[in-house]
Motif scaffolding. Structure first.
Motif, PDB file in Angstrom:
ATOM      1  N   PHE A  62      -3.267  -2.161   0.513  1.00 13.40           N
ATOM      2  CA  PHE A  62      -2.345  -2.649   1.542  1.00 13.40           C
ATOM      3  C   PHE A  62      -1.406  -3.690   0.940  1.00 13.40           C
ATOM      4  O   PHE A  62      -1.749  -4.366  -0.021  1.00 13.40           O
ATOM      5  N   ARG A  63      -0.235  -3.816   1.550  1.00 14.35           N
ATOM      6  CA  ARG A  63       0.671  -4.893   1.133  1.00 14.35           C
ATOM      7  C   ARG A  63       1.035  -5.691   2.377  1.00 14.35           C
ATOM      8  O   ARG A  63       0.797  -5.267   3.500  1.00 14.35           O
ATOM      9  N   GLU A  64       1.608  -6.854   2.135  1.00 12.49           N
ATOM     10  CA  GLU A  64       2.087  -7.656   3.257  1.00 12.49           C
ATOM     11  C   GLU A  64       3.155  -6.875   4.012  1.00 12.49           C
ATOM     12  O   GLU A  64       3.931  -6.122   3.413  1.00 12.49           O
ATOM     13  N   ASP A  65       3.187  -7.050   5.313  1.00 15.71           N
ATOM     14  CA  ASP A  65       4.157  -6.327   6.136  1.00 15.71           C
ATOM     15  C   ASP A  65       5.507  -7.037   6.093  1.00 15.71           C
ATOM     16  O   ASP A  65       5.939  -7.694   7.033  1.00 15.71           O
ATOM     17  N   VAL A  66       6.144  -6.914   4.932  1.00 15.99           N
ATOM     18  CA  VAL A  66       7.428  -7.581   4.717  1.00 15.99           C
ATOM     19  C   VAL A  66       8.478  -6.505   4.434  1.00 15.99           C
ATOM     20  O   VAL A  66       8.220  -5.565   3.684  1.00 15.99           O
TER      21      VAL A  66
ATOM     22  N   SER B 237      -0.028   2.582  -5.916  1.00 21.00           N
ATOM     23  CA  SER B 237      -1.217   2.159  -5.164  1.00 21.00           C
ATOM     24  C   SER B 237      -2.501   2.420  -5.937  1.00 21.00           C
ATOM     25  O   SER B 237      -3.561   1.931  -5.568  1.00 21.00           O
TER      26      SER B 237
END
Lengths: 95, 486
Positions: A62-66, B237
């Motif tokens: 997951f990544r930051e929701d930016v 990923s």
């Protein structure tokens, strides 16, 4: 393991490939012998062995929701064989 | 002074000392290509103007004293790694006109170091093959004997390094595609641990197996390129956030007491060429004389690795190659008025025979009713292969085998027998299945003068040990100093 020309044709249809008769026959032969070889896997007892889809046990990344800049329409369409009004063009699919 | 035959670390030092300029070096390599590539046919696309502009930029950086290890170093790139504004064909007619609008992460990293991109080199179409004969455009010759293949699929990379038509190259390895051509062309090739190097911008063949890695003239150069390209990338990923060491730091460590596993199943494989066997035996003696200890190891599922691979890799390929549909990029049959006809005609005209064969096998293996018998079964066998390696690495530091059962094949020899070609991948495939790193280092020549490579495999993320052992071996031998006469 034998694979018939008709089976090859069916799979080709699924894979969206068009094979002529000669190539279909040739592939049926070659794929038959490859599958024969692959059948040696049947000798391995895999009872209770979980399948591996990735060699390293990865969990979801997951990544930051930016919001980050996207390439934009021009770049996305740069290699399209046919485009119009910022869209990909395909043959007509509804009547 | 001849410049094109310099190694990366040698050239870098001369550049830093301002004995030579990157422009001189790049021009020397471009001249070498103009003279030699008519015979070897390694390059699909030359990037001459850009390369010279990059060389000039590198020279400015050097004069400002901000040079990095690859600043001004001319490299070739396998033609399935995306390069912004530079044709990237995957050696396939279906992508004959594809010009990426972005750089792969590895290319960004090379450019950030100020490397010079000479051009894009040949390969088996979409990396499917072990000879580079399955290119949609040309057949590359082995610089050591032009009647032989350079191996594959990164055959253009290996041939361009061996023929001094670049100082180093990036290839990709899904089942041996860096290590086997490196072995056949007497250069060093490393497949890093799965997840070590970003795959962002690498056109996917089999996503759970593919990995980008360097091909170089010696082990130190390989470490320098690894330093440049390794590392976590949020855009991939599957890349792994694992600390990246300085791979040059441990090259010269003593290997006294290092435990080298000899997998007995590999050495009892039928059909190992006697000259290859000899070279490997001698290499083991050299390693022992350096203080390494050999231990007998068993990898009991070795006989099933090729079969499992030839289910998993084509299955992933059939899914990955669905994106080539004549809509987003590549060639399209403009005559067709029905969508499905357009897909079929575009794909069948664009893909070569080996690619279509693998798409059919993969689609068959994944199709309803066969999935459990083929894909699931192969994925379970993959688990057992991984367990074999885990057990082996409890009693040794690295594993050693030949890279390939025989030296480079004669052009045309294998083309009608795909199964035979697949079986020659026996020693390299398992590293991809298990995700472990593997390296090929030159270890001899057969009676005809064709090169032989020594294969080293290590634990996940332990490329440093492979490079250390390979460097010590290289320092004790002179195979890497020999160059083909062209």
């Amino acid at each position: 393991m034998k694979i018939s020309a008709k089976e090859v044709q069916n799979v080709a249809e699924l894979a969206r490939l068009e094979l002529d008769e000669a190539l279909t026959a040739k592939l049926a032969d070659q794929i038959g012998s490859i599958l024969n070889y692959v059948d040696t896997l049947k000798k391995v007892d895999t009872t209770g062995v979980p399948p591996t889809n990735h060699a390293l046990s990865l969990s979801n990344a997951f990544r930051e929701d930016v919001v980050v800049p996207s390439p934009g329409t021009d770049k996305a369409l740069a290699n399209a064989p046919l485009k119009e009004n910022g869209c990909f063009v395909v043959p007509k699919i509804v009547g | 002074m001849t410049l094109y035959n310099l190694s990366i670390h040698d050239a870098a030092e001369r550049l830093r000392k301002k004995e030579i300029s990157s422009r001189e070096l790049t021009l020397s390599v471009l001249e070498r290509i103009a003279k030699t590539d008519t015979k070897v046919k390694a390059y699909i696309t030359l990037n001459e103007d850009q390369a010279l502009a990059q060389a000039d930029q590198a020279d400015q950086a050097i004069s400002k004293g901000i040079a990095r290890p690859l600043t001004g170093i001319p490299l070739s790139i396998k033609d399935l790694i995306c390069t912004q504004g530079l044709l990237t064909t995957c050696a396939s007619k279906i992508l004959e006109n594809f010009v990426p609008t972005y750089d792969a992460t590895v290319i960004e990293k090379l450019k950030a170091q100020g490397a010079v991109i000479l051009g894009k080199v040949n390969m088996d179409e979409f990396a499917m093959g072990s000879t580079t004969e399955h290119s949609g455009f040309k057949i590359t010759a082995n610089p050591w004997n032009l009647d032989h293949t350079p191996g594959g699929s990164s055959g253009g990379s290996a041939a361009s390094v061996a023929a001094d038509m670049c100082l180093g190259s990036l290839g990709s390895d899904t089942g041996g595609s860096i290590r086997q051509p490196a072995s056949h062309c007497s250069v060093v090739g490393l497949k890093p641990t799965y997840g070590r190097v970003s795959r962002y911008g690498l056109v996917a063949f089999a996503s759970s197996l593919d990995q980008i890695g360097p091909l170089t003239k010696n082990v130190k150069d390989c470490a320098l390129m690894m330093n440049a390209i390794a590392g976590y990338d949020p855009k991939d990923s599957t890349s792994v956030n694992e600390c990246v060491p300085d791979f040059t730091a441990t090259l010269t460590q003593s290997i006294k007491g290092k435990k080298i596993g000899i997998p007995r199943e590999y050495f009892s494989t039928e059909g190992i060429d006697p000259d290859v066997k000899n070279s490997i035996d001698q290499a083991l003696d050299t390693l022992k004389s350096l203080g390494a200890q050999c231990v007998d190891i068993s990898l009991p599922h070795t006989p099933y690795a090729v079969a499992a691979y030839y289910v998993i890799a084509p299955s992933e390929a059939s899914s990955n190659l669905a994106r080539f549909d004549g809509v987003k990029y590549g060639i399209r049959d403009m005559e067709q008025t029905e969508l499905v006809d357009m897909y079929k005609k575009s794909r069948s005209r664009g893909f070569g025979l080996e690619v279509q064969r693998r798409i059919i096998i993969g689609t068959y293996a994944l199709s309803s009713g066969y999935y459990d018998a083929y894909y699931k079964k192969a994925s379970q066998v993959r688990t057992l292969i991984i367990r074999d390696f885990k057990a082996a690495f409890e009693s040794c530091d690295i594993l050693i085998s030949p890279v390939s059962p025989s030296p480079a094949s004669i052009i045309g020899q294998h083309s009608e027998d795909p199964l035979k070609m697949y079986l020659s991948d026996i020693f390299t495939i398992s590293a991809n299945m298990a995700g472990i790193p593997g390296l090929s280092v030159p270890c001899g020549f057969n009676q005809m003068g064709l090169p032989v490579g020594l294969h080293l495999m290590g634990r996940h993320f332990d490329e440093a040990t492979l490079l250390n052992v390979a460097h010590c071996f290289e320092s004790a031998t002179d195979f890497h100093t020999k160059r083909p006469s062209l």
